[in-house]
Design an enzyme around this catalytic site. Structure first.
Site, PDB file in Angstrom:
ATOM      1  NE  ARG A 220      64.394  83.339  44.659  1.00  0.00           N
ATOM      2  CZ  ARG A 220      65.049  84.500  44.559  1.00  0.00           C
ATOM      3  NH1 ARG A 220      64.458  85.544  44.035  1.00  0.00           N
ATOM      4  NH2 ARG A 220      66.283  84.608  44.981  1.00  0.00           N
TER       5      ARG A 220
ATOM      6  NE  ARG B  45      71.908  85.798  47.768  1.00  0.00           N
ATOM      7  CZ  ARG B  45      70.778  85.384  47.190  1.00  0.00           C
ATOM      8  NH1 ARG B  45      70.136  84.338  47.675  1.00  0.00           N
ATOM      9  NH2 ARG B  45      70.313  85.985  46.137  1.00  0.00           N
TER      10      ARG B  45
ATOM     11  NE  ARG C 192      69.128  81.543  43.037  1.00  0.00           N
ATOM     12  CZ  ARG C 192      69.039  82.859  42.835  1.00  0.00           C
ATOM     13  NH1 ARG C 192      68.137  83.341  42.011  1.00  0.00           N
ATOM     14  NH2 ARG C 192      69.841  83.691  43.453  1.00  0.00           N
TER      15      ARG C 192
ATOM     16  CE  LYS D 110      68.238  93.167  41.937  1.00  0.00           C
ATOM     17  NZ  LYS D 110      68.715  92.774  43.185  1.00  0.00           N
TER      18      LYS D 110
ATOM     19  NE  ARG E  61      75.148  91.224  44.418  1.00  0.00           N
ATOM     20  CZ  ARG E  61      74.347  90.588  43.578  1.00  0.00           C
ATOM     21  NH1 ARG E  61      74.408  90.838  42.296  1.00  0.00           N
ATOM     22  NH2 ARG E  61      73.474  89.716  44.019  1.00  0.00           N
TER      23      ARG E  61
HETATM   24  P1  AMP Z   1      71.635  87.164  42.245  1.00  0.00           P
HETATM   25  O1  AMP Z   1      70.877  86.261  41.347  1.00  0.00           O
HETATM   26  O2  AMP Z   1      71.723  88.580  41.756  1.00  0.00           O
HETATM   27  O3  AMP Z   1      71.168  87.089  43.680  1.00  0.00           O
HETATM   28  O4  AMP Z   1      73.159  86.648  42.236  1.00  0.00           O
HETATM   29  C1  AMP Z   1      73.478  85.328  42.644  1.00  0.00           C
HETATM   30  C2  AMP Z   1      74.951  85.261  43.000  1.00  0.00           C
HETATM   31  O5  AMP Z   1      75.753  85.621  41.847  1.00  0.00           O
HETATM   32  C3  AMP Z   1      75.394  86.230  44.093  1.00  0.00           C
HETATM   33  O6  AMP Z   1      75.153  85.729  45.394  1.00  0.00           O
HETATM   34  C4  AMP Z   1      76.893  86.330  43.782  1.00  0.00           C
HETATM   35  O7  AMP Z   1      77.581  85.194  44.226  1.00  0.00           O
HETATM   36  C5  AMP Z   1      76.926  86.321  42.251  1.00  0.00           C
HETATM   37  N1  AMP Z   1      76.866  87.689  41.675  1.00  0.00           N
HETATM   38  C6  AMP Z   1      75.864  88.239  40.936  1.00  0.00           C
HETATM   39  N2  AMP Z   1      76.153  89.504  40.583  1.00  0.00           N
HETATM   40  C7  AMP Z   1      77.372  89.769  41.117  1.00  0.00           C
HETATM   41  C8  AMP Z   1      78.208  90.918  41.145  1.00  0.00           C
HETATM   42  N3  AMP Z   1      77.855  92.081  40.564  1.00  0.00           N
HETATM   43  N4  AMP Z   1      79.397  90.835  41.778  1.00  0.00           N
HETATM   44  C9  AMP Z   1      79.771  89.708  42.383  1.00  0.00           C
HETATM   45  N5  AMP Z   1      79.017  88.590  42.441  1.00  0.00           N
HETATM   46  C10 AMP Z   1      77.827  88.611  41.809  1.00  0.00           C
END
Ligand code: AMP
Length: 215
Positions: free
Chosen positions: A129, A173, A162, A14, A90
């Site tokens: 990554r 996840r 990360r 994305k 989400r």
């Molecule tokens: P991402 O970079 O999108 O993979 O997000 C990293 C982390 O941020 C996720 O594993 C969640 O812990 C948190 N996070 C991001 N977006 C959301 C969301 N919409 N709702 C809840 N947690 C989120």
């Protein structure tokens, strides 16, 4: 102002596709909730302190915390921009919250675009990554290795993985993603807002296909 949702598993590309889109179309802006949260963690804000341990475990932060963050962001947003919202909603509750926020801010939802990528490819992409903690450049140990092992090509900082990109956390996840996305797909396809794109290919071609789908 309008909002376009970017739906897709962690590692579906994305961020990369959004980068391509914003380069091609200056009115498009990328908003990643993961980035907003990581920024809040780095700044040590109250939201960041609440989010940090949850993110380390690969779990979702509360719907309230993330919803408030998005509402504040859109309220201060550029009225002429198309925001590519990546990482929110989400789940079903967040989709309902988003509807309320968009209604409050009087912003239309133009489409929800799903980037579809097989799970084996996702695991490989995420666990390989490596990111630069300073300039945020992203590498991959196989597909985009740095010139010197473990060192950022751009600013020479030491690359990191990360904490939520570790294999066990990634599996967790992806499982959370699978459960929640089925609901989102139904919600947006029932409203004729869902557009599905094959996300396994060259980013530039996927971005072109994205723009054609929206046209
Ligand atoms: P991402 O970079 O999108 O993979 O997000 C990293 C982390 O941020 C996720 O594993 C969640 O812990 C948190 N996070 C991001 N977006 C959301 C969301 N919409 N709702 C809840 N947690 C989120």
């Amino acid at each position: 102002m309008e909002v376009i949702l970017l739906l897709g598993a962690p590692g579906s590309g994305k961020g990369t596709i959004a980068q391509q889109l914003t380069q091609r179309n200056p009115s498009m802006r990328h908003v990643s909730t993961g980035d907003l949260l990581r920024e809040a963690v780095a700044l040590g804000t109250p939201a960041g302190r609440e989010a940090e341990p949850i993110m380390k475990r690969g779990e979702l932060v509360s719907d309230k915390l993330i919803g408030d963050m998005i509402r504040d962001f859109l309220k201060k947003g550029d009225p002429s921009a198309s925001y590519l919202l990546d990482g929110f909603p989400r789940n079903k509750a967040q989709a309902e919250r988003l509807d309320a926020i968009l209604c409050e801010c009087n912003v239309p939802l133009r489409a929800a675009v799903l980037l579809d990528v097989p799970e084996a490819i996702l695991l490989d992409r995420i666990t390989g990554r490596r990111v630069c903690p300073v300039c945020k450049t992203i590498f991959h140990i196989q597909t985009r290795p740095p010139k010197t092992d473990g060192i950022c090509d751009v600013c020479c900082a030491k690359l990191i993985q990360r904490p939520d990109d570790q294999p066990e956390t990634v599996r967790h996840r992806l499982a959370i993603y699978r459960d929640a996305t089925a609901d989102l797909i139904k919600i947006y396809s029932d409203r004729s807002l869902l557009l599905t794109l094959n996300g396994d290919g060259a980013p530039s071609e996927i971005a072109e296909a994205f723009l054609k789908l929206l046209a």
